[in-house]
Write an enzyme that holds these catalytic residues in place. Structure first.
Site, PDB file in Angstrom:
ATOM      1  N   HIS A  69      13.672  46.736  44.571  1.00  0.00           N
ATOM      2  CA  HIS A  69      13.037  47.073  43.295  1.00  0.00           C
ATOM      3  C   HIS A  69      13.300  45.971  42.256  1.00  0.00           C
ATOM      4  O   HIS A  69      12.367  45.430  41.660  1.00  0.00           O
ATOM      5  CB  HIS A  69      13.577  48.424  42.808  1.00  0.00           C
ATOM      6  CG  HIS A  69      12.996  48.906  41.528  1.00  0.00           C
ATOM      7  ND1 HIS A  69      12.059  49.906  41.472  1.00  0.00           N
ATOM      8  CD2 HIS A  69      13.218  48.536  40.243  1.00  0.00           C
ATOM      9  CE1 HIS A  69      11.735  50.125  40.210  1.00  0.00           C
ATOM     10  NE2 HIS A  69      12.422  49.298  39.441  1.00  0.00           N
ATOM     11  N   GLU A  70      14.566  45.637  42.068  1.00  0.00           N
ATOM     12  CA  GLU A  70      14.923  44.651  41.047  1.00  0.00           C
ATOM     13  C   GLU A  70      14.480  43.239  41.445  1.00  0.00           C
ATOM     14  O   GLU A  70      14.058  42.457  40.595  1.00  0.00           O
ATOM     15  CB  GLU A  70      16.423  44.694  40.759  1.00  0.00           C
ATOM     16  CG  GLU A  70      16.923  46.024  40.227  1.00  0.00           C
ATOM     17  CD  GLU A  70      16.196  46.530  38.984  1.00  0.00           C
ATOM     18  OE1 GLU A  70      15.683  45.720  38.191  1.00  0.00           O
ATOM     19  OE2 GLU A  70      16.140  47.762  38.808  1.00  0.00           O
ATOM     20  N   HIS A 107      10.876  42.805  40.528  1.00  0.00           N
ATOM     21  CA  HIS A 107      10.719  42.542  39.087  1.00  0.00           C
ATOM     22  C   HIS A 107      10.932  41.047  38.827  1.00  0.00           C
ATOM     23  O   HIS A 107      10.160  40.412  38.118  1.00  0.00           O
ATOM     24  CB  HIS A 107      11.749  43.319  38.257  1.00  0.00           C
ATOM     25  CG  HIS A 107      11.439  44.751  38.012  1.00  0.00           C
ATOM     26  ND1 HIS A 107      10.270  45.189  37.443  1.00  0.00           N
ATOM     27  CD2 HIS A 107      12.183  45.863  38.229  1.00  0.00           C
ATOM     28  CE1 HIS A 107      10.305  46.506  37.317  1.00  0.00           C
ATOM     29  NE2 HIS A 107      11.453  46.938  37.794  1.00  0.00           N
ATOM     30  N   ASP A 139       9.697  52.667  34.835  1.00  0.00           N
ATOM     31  CA  ASP A 139       8.897  51.450  34.662  1.00  0.00           C
ATOM     32  C   ASP A 139       7.452  51.801  34.310  1.00  0.00           C
ATOM     33  O   ASP A 139       6.834  51.156  33.467  1.00  0.00           O
ATOM     34  CB  ASP A 139       8.902  50.598  35.939  1.00  0.00           C
ATOM     35  CG  ASP A 139      10.265  50.011  36.250  1.00  0.00           C
ATOM     36  OD1 ASP A 139      11.068  49.848  35.316  1.00  0.00           O
ATOM     37  OD2 ASP A 139      10.510  49.715  37.431  1.00  0.00           O
TER      38      ASP A 139
END
Length: 139
Positions: free
Chosen positions: A31-32, A35, A109
């Site tokens: 996920h990170e 980003h 988000d």
């Protein structure tokens, strides 16, 4: 140790000691990372200041971005880049783990992206209307 102590139950309650915890760390890492990848590859996105998958408060991880200069105004390109970066984590979760495994981190988000999109519609639309009126008046 007493025979009535359930070692497996204690392990389940200890961060980093069970499979579910490893799954969550993996999901957070994807996920990170996404980003960050989107931020690195999107024109107009702020520079990455810090990326971590270490839990902080209620966040399991985060990517922090900072503008390269003082910002007094934001361009449409920069606003669209922020939307792209917001959605990066959700995209990773869906692509890697499947639609049924999108987490509440991704919904956070999505909420942030929705708020930004609403701002863009209200502010940018009004700005666009103002610019159009000014250009017609100068003719």
């Amino acid at each position: 140790m007493s025979n009535d102590v359930d070692v497996k139950a204690i392990a389940r309650g200890t961060p980093g000691s069970n499979g579910a915890d490893e799954y969550l760390k993996s999901l957070t890492a994807y996920h990170e990372t996404c980003h960050a990848i989107v931020a690195l590859n999107t024109g107009g996105a702020h520079l990455i200041h810090k990326a971590t998958i270490m839990p902080r408060g209620s966040a399991l991880g985060m990517v922090t971005q900072l503008p390269s200069n003082d910002e007094t105004s934001v361009s449409k390109k920069q606003l669209l880049a922020r939307l792209d970066v917001c959605m990066g984590g959700r995209v990773a979760e869906e692509l890697i783990f499947g639609q049924d495994h999108i987490t509440t981190g991704a919904s956070s988000d999505l909420s942030q992206a929705t708020e930004l999109a609403q701002y863009m519609i209200i502010t940018c639309h009004n700005l666009h209307m103002t610019l159009n009126i000014a250009s017609h008046l100068s003719m």
